[in-house]
Design a protein around this motif. Structure first.
Motif, mmCIF file in Angstrom:
data_model
loop_
_atom_site.group_PDB
_atom_site.id
_atom_site.type_symbol
_atom_site.label_atom_id
_atom_site.label_comp_id
_atom_site.label_asym_id
_atom_site.label_seq_id
_atom_site.Cartn_x
_atom_site.Cartn_y
_atom_site.Cartn_z
ATOM 1 N N THR A 151 0.064 10.259 -7.394
ATOM 2 C CA THR A 151 0.949 9.597 -6.437
ATOM 3 C C THR A 151 1.319 10.553 -5.312
ATOM 4 O OG1 THR A 151 3.010 10.226 -7.519
ATOM 5 C CG2 THR A 151 1.940 8.191 -8.284
ATOM 6 N N GLY A 152 1.646 9.981 -4.198
ATOM 7 C CA GLY A 152 2.096 10.791 -3.072
ATOM 8 C C GLY A 152 3.362 11.554 -3.409
ATOM 9 N N PHE A 153 4.252 10.899 -4.147
ATOM 10 C CA PHE A 153 5.495 11.567 -4.539
ATOM 11 C C PHE A 153 5.208 12.764 -5.436
ATOM 12 C CE2 PHE A 153 9.107 12.031 -7.496
ATOM 13 C CZ PHE A 153 10.053 12.458 -6.580
ATOM 14 N N ASP A 154 4.328 12.607 -6.406
ATOM 15 C CA ASP A 154 3.981 13.724 -7.301
ATOM 16 C C ASP A 154 3.386 14.890 -6.526
ATOM 17 O OD1 ASP A 154 4.859 12.321 -9.499
ATOM 18 O OD2 ASP A 154 2.845 11.639 -10.093
ATOM 19 N N GLU A 155 2.487 14.578 -5.604
ATOM 20 C CA GLU A 155 1.862 15.641 -4.815
ATOM 21 C C GLU A 155 2.882 16.356 -3.934
ATOM 22 O OE1 GLU A 155 -1.331 13.594 -2.840
ATOM 23 O OE2 GLU A 155 -2.727 14.042 -4.474
ATOM 24 N N MET A 156 3.767 15.596 -3.291
ATOM 25 C CA MET A 156 4.789 16.215 -2.447
ATOM 26 C C MET A 156 5.767 17.027 -3.284
ATOM 27 S SD MET A 156 5.782 13.572 0.585
ATOM 28 C CE MET A 156 6.034 12.148 -0.456
ATOM 29 N N ARG A 157 6.141 16.516 -4.449
ATOM 30 C CA ARG A 157 7.084 17.220 -5.320
ATOM 31 C C ARG A 157 6.513 18.573 -5.749
ATOM 32 N NH1 ARG A 157 7.806 14.013 -10.137
ATOM 33 N NH2 ARG A 157 6.186 15.348 -10.934
ATOM 34 N N GLN A 158 5.230 18.610 -6.030
ATOM 35 C CA GLN A 158 4.597 19.875 -6.418
ATOM 36 C C GLN A 158 4.560 20.871 -5.259
ATOM 37 O OE1 GLN A 158 0.778 18.766 -7.939
ATOM 38 N NE2 GLN A 158 1.613 17.964 -9.857
ATOM 39 N N VAL B 280 0.831 -1.199 0.000
ATOM 40 C CA VAL B 280 0.000 0.000 0.000
ATOM 41 C C VAL B 280 0.868 1.252 0.000
ATOM 42 C CG1 VAL B 280 -1.613 1.347 1.426
ATOM 43 C CG2 VAL B 280 -2.053 -1.070 0.971
ATOM 44 N N TRP B 281 1.954 1.237 0.766
ATOM 45 C CA TRP B 281 2.850 2.388 0.811
ATOM 46 C C TRP B 281 3.458 2.638 -0.575
ATOM 47 C CZ3 TRP B 281 8.011 3.426 -0.085
ATOM 48 C CH2 TRP B 281 8.463 4.663 0.358
ATOM 49 N N VAL B 282 3.957 1.594 -1.205
ATOM 50 C CA VAL B 282 4.565 1.744 -2.542
ATOM 51 C C VAL B 282 3.524 2.209 -3.560
ATOM 52 C CG1 VAL B 282 5.617 0.471 -4.467
ATOM 53 C CG2 VAL B 282 6.461 0.139 -2.133
ATOM 54 N N LEU B 283 2.345 1.594 -3.538
ATOM 55 C CA LEU B 283 1.294 2.001 -4.475
ATOM 56 C C LEU B 283 0.909 3.459 -4.277
ATOM 57 C CD1 LEU B 283 -1.063 -1.126 -4.470
ATOM 58 C CD2 LEU B 283 0.471 -0.377 -6.307
ATOM 59 N N VAL C 217 6.637 20.816 -2.268
ATOM 60 C CA VAL C 217 7.897 21.171 -1.601
ATOM 61 C C VAL C 217 9.125 20.996 -2.477
ATOM 62 C CG1 VAL C 217 6.981 20.693 0.701
ATOM 63 C CG2 VAL C 217 8.141 18.875 -0.564
ATOM 64 N N GLY C 218 8.972 20.518 -3.683
ATOM 65 C CA GLY C 218 10.123 20.291 -4.559
ATOM 66 C C GLY C 218 10.609 18.856 -4.486
ATOM 67 N N ARG C 219 11.377 18.491 -5.488
ATOM 68 C CA ARG C 219 11.834 17.102 -5.633
ATOM 69 C C ARG C 219 12.700 16.641 -4.456
ATOM 70 N NH1 ARG C 219 12.766 12.869 -8.933
ATOM 71 N NH2 ARG C 219 14.844 12.035 -9.116
ATOM 72 N N GLN C 220 13.683 17.452 -4.067
ATOM 73 C CA GLN C 220 14.612 17.040 -3.008
ATOM 74 C C GLN C 220 13.885 16.814 -1.683
ATOM 75 O OE1 GLN C 220 17.731 16.198 -3.600
ATOM 76 N NE2 GLN C 220 17.982 15.580 -1.471
ATOM 77 N N ASP C 221 13.036 17.750 -1.281
ATOM 78 C CA ASP C 221 12.308 17.603 -0.022
ATOM 79 C C ASP C 221 11.294 16.461 -0.088
ATOM 80 O OD1 ASP C 221 13.724 19.616 1.171
ATOM 81 O OD2 ASP C 221 12.210 21.153 0.819
ATOM 82 N N ALA C 222 10.734 16.225 -1.266
ATOM 83 C CA ALA C 222 9.804 15.103 -1.424
ATOM 84 C C ALA C 222 10.546 13.777 -1.241
ATOM 85 C CB ALA C 222 9.135 15.148 -2.797
ATOM 86 N N LEU C 223 11.759 13.691 -1.780
ATOM 87 C CA LEU C 223 12.560 12.476 -1.589
ATOM 88 C C LEU C 223 12.926 12.269 -0.121
ATOM 89 C CD1 LEU C 223 14.909 12.652 -4.707
ATOM 90 C CD2 LEU C 223 13.070 10.997 -4.284
ATOM 91 N N VAL C 224 13.250 13.345 0.565
ATOM 92 C CA VAL C 224 13.551 13.254 2.003
ATOM 93 C C VAL C 224 12.319 12.767 2.764
ATOM 94 C CG1 VAL C 224 14.085 14.618 4.068
ATOM 95 C CG2 VAL C 224 15.401 14.950 1.969
ATOM 96 N N GLN C 225 11.164 13.327 2.434
ATOM 97 C CA GLN C 225 9.926 12.925 3.104
ATOM 98 C C GLN C 225 9.616 11.457 2.852
ATOM 99 O OE1 GLN C 225 8.111 14.559 5.327
ATOM 100 N NE2 GLN C 225 6.865 12.729 5.536
ATOM 101 N N LEU C 226 9.804 11.004 1.618
ATOM 102 C CA LEU C 226 9.580 9.589 1.314
ATOM 103 C C LEU C 226 10.556 8.698 2.068
ATOM 104 C CD1 LEU C 226 8.766 9.498 -2.496
ATOM 105 C CD2 LEU C 226 7.274 8.875 -0.602
ATOM 106 N N ALA C 227 11.811 9.124 2.167
ATOM 107 C CA ALA C 227 12.802 8.336 2.907
ATOM 108 C C ALA C 227 12.431 8.250 4.386
ATOM 109 C CB ALA C 227 14.190 8.944 2.734
#
Length: 158
Positions: A43-50, A32-35, A52-62
């Motif tokens: 996607t959660g990544f797309d929403e976060m990237r929009q 569920v997390w990956v999906l 806070v930006g790509r770098q902060d979205a990657l940090v949040q996902l990590a």
């Protein structure tokens, strides 16, 4: 454990079943997390990237993956202790499963039960904690059946 079906390790089948259901719940949480993070649009990544930006979205996902890893590890530790007959682990797992179900019911009641569209089903039900929480509730129920009770009583020497 008279009359109780046991597996080849001497544990009741209910305890073994609860262990397997709980492992499945951990796996479902990861799926569920990956999906939610990478597959199902938006996607959660797309929403976060929009936001806070790509770098902060990657940090949040990590950070999110790390938290899920820690939770999964603690859950697995309790599962292994439960399977070994530790009553405290059985109680902790049952309590956490009950809490999870209460959180899901609270979330569903706050979001409303009347949105039965396909999008709602995918995002609010299948990509929520509901599938894993139902598995955990079933596992917890198995841990308090008579043969399971006898197993945990025998393990603590009562």
């Amino acid at each position: 454990m008279i009359g109780a079906a046991v597996d080849r390790t001497g544990r009741p089948r209910e305890v073994a079943g609860a262990f397997r259901l709980s492992l499945l719940a951990i796996a479902v949480n990861w799926v569920v997390w990956v999906l939610g993070a990478f597959v199902v649009r938006p996607t959660g990544f797309d929403e976060m990237r929009q936001e806070v930006g790509r770098q902060d979205a990657l940090v949040q996902l990590a950070l999110s993956a790390g938290a899920l890893l820690v939770i999964s590890g603690v859950w697995l530790f309790c599962l292994l202790r439960m399977r070994a007959g530790r009553n405290w682990a059985r109680i902790v797992l049952a309590g956490l499963a009950a809490l999870s179900v209460l959180f899901v019911l609270n979330s569903l009641s706050m979001n409303g039960f009347d949105r039965l569209t396909g999008t709602w089903l995918i995002h609010d039900v299948l990509l929520s904690d509901l599938p894993s929480d139902l598995l955990l509730a079933a596992a917890a129920a198995l841990l308090f059946l008579p043969s399971s009770n006898a197993y945990f009583a025998a393990a603590r020497g009562v």
